[in-house]
Design a protein around this motif. Structure first.
Motif, PDB file in Angstrom:
ATOM      1  N   MET A   1     -19.265   8.081  -8.582  1.00 50.80           N
ATOM      2  CA  MET A   1     -18.195   7.326  -9.194  1.00 50.80           C
ATOM      3  C   MET A   1     -16.875   8.094  -9.123  1.00 50.80           C
ATOM      4  O   MET A   1     -15.966   7.666  -8.481  1.00 50.80           O
ATOM      5  CB  MET A   1     -18.540   6.980 -10.626  1.00 50.80           C
ATOM      6  CG  MET A   1     -19.585   5.908 -10.747  1.00 50.80           C
ATOM      7  SD  MET A   1     -19.713   5.310 -12.414  1.00 50.80           S
ATOM      8  CE  MET A   1     -20.298   3.694 -12.061  1.00 50.80           C
ATOM      9  N   SER A   2     -16.771   9.221  -9.791  1.00 49.99           N
ATOM     10  CA  SER A   2     -15.518   9.965  -9.767  1.00 49.99           C
ATOM     11  C   SER A   2     -15.808  11.455  -9.876  1.00 49.99           C
ATOM     12  O   SER A   2     -16.931  11.875 -10.090  1.00 49.99           O
ATOM     13  CB  SER A   2     -14.593   9.483 -10.893  1.00 49.99           C
ATOM     14  OG  SER A   2     -15.226   9.540 -12.139  1.00 49.99           O
ATOM     15  N   PRO A   4     -15.756  15.285 -11.477  1.00 55.59           N
ATOM     16  CA  PRO A   4     -16.134  15.674 -12.834  1.00 55.59           C
ATOM     17  C   PRO A   4     -14.952  15.600 -13.811  1.00 55.59           C
ATOM     18  O   PRO A   4     -13.795  15.749 -13.410  1.00 55.59           O
ATOM     19  CB  PRO A   4     -16.595  17.128 -12.672  1.00 55.59           C
ATOM     20  CG  PRO A   4     -16.893  17.287 -11.216  1.00 55.59           C
ATOM     21  CD  PRO A   4     -16.009  16.322 -10.497  1.00 55.59           C
ATOM     22  N   SER A  13     -16.794  12.248 -20.079  1.00 56.69           N
ATOM     23  CA  SER A  13     -17.534  11.428 -19.120  1.00 56.69           C
ATOM     24  C   SER A  13     -18.778  10.863 -19.783  1.00 56.69           C
ATOM     25  O   SER A  13     -19.293  11.415 -20.749  1.00 56.69           O
ATOM     26  CB  SER A  13     -17.907  12.225 -17.867  1.00 56.69           C
ATOM     27  OG  SER A  13     -18.860  13.202 -18.170  1.00 56.69           O
ATOM     28  N   ARG A  15     -22.452   8.464 -18.445  1.00 53.00           N
ATOM     29  CA  ARG A  15     -23.218   8.074 -17.261  1.00 53.00           C
ATOM     30  C   ARG A  15     -23.341   6.555 -17.218  1.00 53.00           C
ATOM     31  O   ARG A  15     -23.705   5.918 -18.204  1.00 53.00           O
ATOM     32  CB  ARG A  15     -24.580   8.736 -17.288  1.00 53.00           C
ATOM     33  CG  ARG A  15     -24.429  10.272 -17.212  1.00 53.00           C
ATOM     34  CD  ARG A  15     -25.670  10.993 -16.827  1.00 53.00           C
ATOM     35  NE  ARG A  15     -26.028  10.988 -15.438  1.00 53.00           N
ATOM     36  CZ  ARG A  15     -25.387  11.621 -14.449  1.00 53.00           C
ATOM     37  NH1 ARG A  15     -24.283  12.269 -14.693  1.00 53.00           N
ATOM     38  NH2 ARG A  15     -25.836  11.596 -13.213  1.00 53.00           N
ATOM     39  N   ALA A  17     -25.072   3.802 -14.558  1.00 58.21           N
ATOM     40  CA  ALA A  17     -25.949   3.641 -13.388  1.00 58.21           C
ATOM     41  C   ALA A  17     -26.285   4.996 -12.775  1.00 58.21           C
ATOM     42  O   ALA A  17     -26.308   5.160 -11.562  1.00 58.21           O
ATOM     43  CB  ALA A  17     -25.312   2.717 -12.355  1.00 58.21           C
ATOM     44  N   GLY A  18     -26.499   5.990 -13.642  1.00 58.40           N
ATOM     45  CA  GLY A  18     -26.903   7.316 -13.185  1.00 58.40           C
ATOM     46  C   GLY A  18     -25.778   8.189 -12.666  1.00 58.40           C
ATOM     47  O   GLY A  18     -26.010   9.329 -12.280  1.00 58.40           O
ATOM     48  N   GLU A  19     -24.560   7.675 -12.644  1.00 59.66           N
ATOM     49  CA  GLU A  19     -23.413   8.421 -12.136  1.00 59.66           C
ATOM     50  C   GLU A  19     -22.421   8.694 -13.272  1.00 59.66           C
ATOM     51  O   GLU A  19     -22.257   7.860 -14.156  1.00 59.66           O
ATOM     52  CB  GLU A  19     -22.703   7.619 -11.038  1.00 59.66           C
ATOM     53  CG  GLU A  19     -23.550   7.347  -9.829  1.00 59.66           C
ATOM     54  CD  GLU A  19     -23.836   8.592  -9.012  1.00 59.66           C
ATOM     55  OE1 GLU A  19     -22.967   9.488  -8.969  1.00 59.66           O
ATOM     56  OE2 GLU A  19     -24.926   8.678  -8.424  1.00 59.66           O
ATOM     57  N   PRO A  20     -21.729   9.838 -13.208  1.00 60.44           N
ATOM     58  CA  PRO A  20     -20.726  10.100 -14.248  1.00 60.44           C
ATOM     59  C   PRO A  20     -19.485   9.220 -14.062  1.00 60.44           C
ATOM     60  O   PRO A  20     -19.047   8.984 -12.933  1.00 60.44           O
ATOM     61  CB  PRO A  20     -20.382  11.579 -14.050  1.00 60.44           C
ATOM     62  CG  PRO A  20     -20.706  11.863 -12.626  1.00 60.44           C
ATOM     63  CD  PRO A  20     -21.849  10.942 -12.265  1.00 60.44           C
ATOM     64  N   LEU A  21     -18.975   8.715 -15.153  1.00 64.78           N
ATOM     65  CA  LEU A  21     -17.730   7.961 -15.166  1.00 64.78           C
ATOM     66  C   LEU A  21     -16.755   8.748 -16.021  1.00 64.78           C
ATOM     67  O   LEU A  21     -17.020   9.011 -17.197  1.00 64.78           O
ATOM     68  CB  LEU A  21     -17.932   6.562 -15.753  1.00 64.78           C
ATOM     69  CG  LEU A  21     -16.657   5.742 -15.962  1.00 64.78           C
ATOM     70  CD1 LEU A  21     -16.021   5.389 -14.611  1.00 64.78           C
ATOM     71  CD2 LEU A  21     -16.954   4.494 -16.764  1.00 64.78           C
ATOM     72  N   ARG A  65     -11.232   4.424 -18.553  1.00 64.00           N
ATOM     73  CA  ARG A  65     -11.967   4.724 -17.315  1.00 64.00           C
ATOM     74  C   ARG A  65     -10.984   5.184 -16.245  1.00 64.00           C
ATOM     75  O   ARG A  65      -9.862   4.701 -16.174  1.00 64.00           O
ATOM     76  CB  ARG A  65     -12.784   3.526 -16.862  1.00 64.00           C
ATOM     77  CG  ARG A  65     -11.952   2.415 -16.269  1.00 64.00           C
ATOM     78  CD  ARG A  65     -12.730   1.116 -16.187  1.00 64.00           C
ATOM     79  NE  ARG A  65     -11.995   0.081 -15.508  1.00 64.00           N
ATOM     80  CZ  ARG A  65     -10.970  -0.598 -16.022  1.00 64.00           C
ATOM     81  NH1 ARG A  65     -10.555  -0.342 -17.246  1.00 64.00           N
ATOM     82  NH2 ARG A  65     -10.363  -1.534 -15.318  1.00 64.00           N
ATOM     83  N   PRO A  69     -15.440   2.719  -9.828  1.00 65.66           N
ATOM     84  CA  PRO A  69     -15.620   1.861  -8.654  1.00 65.66           C
ATOM     85  C   PRO A  69     -15.160   0.438  -8.968  1.00 65.66           C
ATOM     86  O   PRO A  69     -15.309  -0.028 -10.102  1.00 65.66           O
ATOM     87  CB  PRO A  69     -17.124   1.917  -8.387  1.00 65.66           C
ATOM     88  CG  PRO A  69     -17.732   2.421  -9.635  1.00 65.66           C
ATOM     89  CD  PRO A  69     -16.696   3.197 -10.371  1.00 65.66           C
TER      90      PRO A  69
END
Length: 104
Positions: A1-2, A4, A13, A15, A17-21, A65, A69
Protein backbone atom coordinates in the motif's frame (compact mmCIF):
# COMPACT_ATOMS: atom_id res chain seq x y z
CA UNK A 1 0.00 0.00 0.00
CA UNK A 2 2.44 2.70 1.10
CA UNK A 3 5.86 3.30 2.63
CA UNK A 4 6.26 2.74 6.37
CA UNK A 5 4.78 5.34 8.72
CA UNK A 6 7.16 8.17 9.61
CA UNK A 7 6.96 8.94 13.33
CA UNK A 8 8.70 12.28 12.77
CA UNK A 9 5.67 13.36 10.72
CA UNK A 10 3.26 12.06 13.34
CA UNK A 11 2.17 9.24 11.06
CA UNK A 12 0.59 6.01 12.24
CA UNK A 13 -0.34 2.86 10.37
CA UNK A 14 -2.96 0.16 10.42
CA UNK A 15 -3.22 -3.05 8.44
CA UNK A 16 -5.75 -3.29 5.65
CA UNK A 17 -5.91 -6.54 3.68
CA UNK A 18 -2.61 -7.56 5.27
CA UNK A 19 -0.80 -4.42 4.11
CA UNK A 20 0.14 -1.34 6.15
CA UNK A 21 -1.85 1.81 5.44
CA UNK A 22 -0.15 5.03 6.52
CA UNK A 23 -2.29 7.57 8.33
CA UNK A 24 -0.87 11.10 8.08
CA UNK A 25 -2.59 13.83 10.13
CA UNK A 26 -1.84 16.66 7.69
CA UNK A 27 -3.59 20.01 7.93
CA UNK A 28 -5.78 19.17 4.94
CA UNK A 29 -6.67 15.75 6.38
CA UNK A 30 -7.60 17.19 9.76
CA UNK A 31 -9.67 19.98 8.20
CA UNK A 32 -11.57 17.39 6.16
CA UNK A 33 -12.12 15.26 9.28
CA UNK A 34 -13.32 18.29 11.21
CA UNK A 35 -15.76 19.19 8.42
CA UNK A 36 -17.35 15.76 8.79
CA UNK A 37 -16.98 15.11 12.51
CA UNK A 38 -17.16 18.54 14.09
CA UNK A 39 -14.48 20.15 16.26
CA UNK A 40 -11.45 17.92 16.71
CA UNK A 41 -11.06 18.86 20.37
CA UNK A 42 -14.58 17.51 20.99
CA UNK A 43 -13.54 14.33 19.17
CA UNK A 44 -10.56 14.00 21.51
CA UNK A 45 -12.83 14.55 24.52
CA UNK A 46 -15.26 11.85 23.31
CA UNK A 47 -12.36 9.46 22.82
CA UNK A 48 -11.06 10.19 26.33
CA UNK A 49 -14.50 9.43 27.78
CA UNK A 50 -14.77 6.22 25.77
CA UNK A 51 -17.61 7.70 23.71
CA UNK A 52 -15.91 7.66 20.31
CA UNK A 53 -18.05 5.82 17.78
CA UNK A 54 -16.65 3.31 15.34
CA UNK A 55 -17.89 5.47 12.44
CA UNK A 56 -15.95 8.45 13.84
CA UNK A 57 -12.77 6.43 14.20
CA UNK A 58 -13.05 5.16 10.63
CA UNK A 59 -13.83 8.68 9.36
CA UNK A 60 -10.70 10.06 11.02
CA UNK A 61 -8.62 7.24 9.56
CA UNK A 62 -10.23 7.74 6.15
CA UNK A 63 -9.37 11.42 6.01
CA UNK A 64 -5.81 10.78 7.24
CA UNK A 65 -5.04 7.95 4.78
CA UNK A 66 -1.90 8.61 2.76
CA UNK A 67 -0.82 6.99 -0.50
CA UNK A 68 -3.74 4.58 -0.30
CA UNK A 69 -4.43 2.45 -3.34
CA UNK A 70 -7.23 3.86 -5.51
CA UNK A 71 -9.32 0.72 -4.96
CA UNK A 72 -9.46 1.26 -1.18
CA UNK A 73 -12.97 2.18 -0.10
CA UNK A 74 -14.14 3.57 3.19
CA UNK A 75 -16.15 0.39 3.72
CA UNK A 76 -13.02 -1.74 3.23
CA UNK A 77 -11.17 0.44 5.72
CA UNK A 78 -14.03 0.06 8.20
CA UNK A 79 -14.08 -3.72 7.75
CA UNK A 80 -10.31 -3.80 8.36
CA UNK A 81 -10.76 -1.87 11.61
CA UNK A 82 -13.48 -4.27 12.72
CA UNK A 83 -11.40 -7.30 11.70
CA UNK A 84 -8.41 -6.02 13.66
CA UNK A 85 -10.55 -5.04 16.61
CA UNK A 86 -10.82 -1.70 18.34
CA UNK A 87 -7.81 -2.62 20.46
CA UNK A 88 -5.80 -3.10 17.27
CA UNK A 89 -6.79 0.37 16.02
CA UNK A 90 -6.15 2.10 19.34
CA UNK A 91 -2.39 2.72 18.92
CA UNK A 92 -2.98 4.52 15.61
CA UNK A 93 -5.92 6.43 17.07
CA UNK A 94 -3.87 7.53 20.08
CA UNK A 95 -1.07 8.76 17.86
CA UNK A 96 -3.44 10.75 15.65
CA UNK A 97 -5.25 12.26 18.62
CA UNK A 98 -1.92 13.16 20.22
CA UNK A 99 -1.04 15.04 17.03
CA UNK A 100 -4.36 16.89 17.18
CA UNK A 101 -3.58 18.05 20.72
CA UNK A 102 0.15 18.65 20.53
CA UNK A 103 1.03 19.15 16.88
CA UNK A 104 4.44 18.28 15.55
Amino acid sequence: MSAPANAARGEASIRVAGEPLVLRPSFAALVAAEEELGPLFALVERAARGDLRLAELVALFWHCRHDAPPALTRETLGEAVVAGGIAGATPALKLLLRQVLAGR
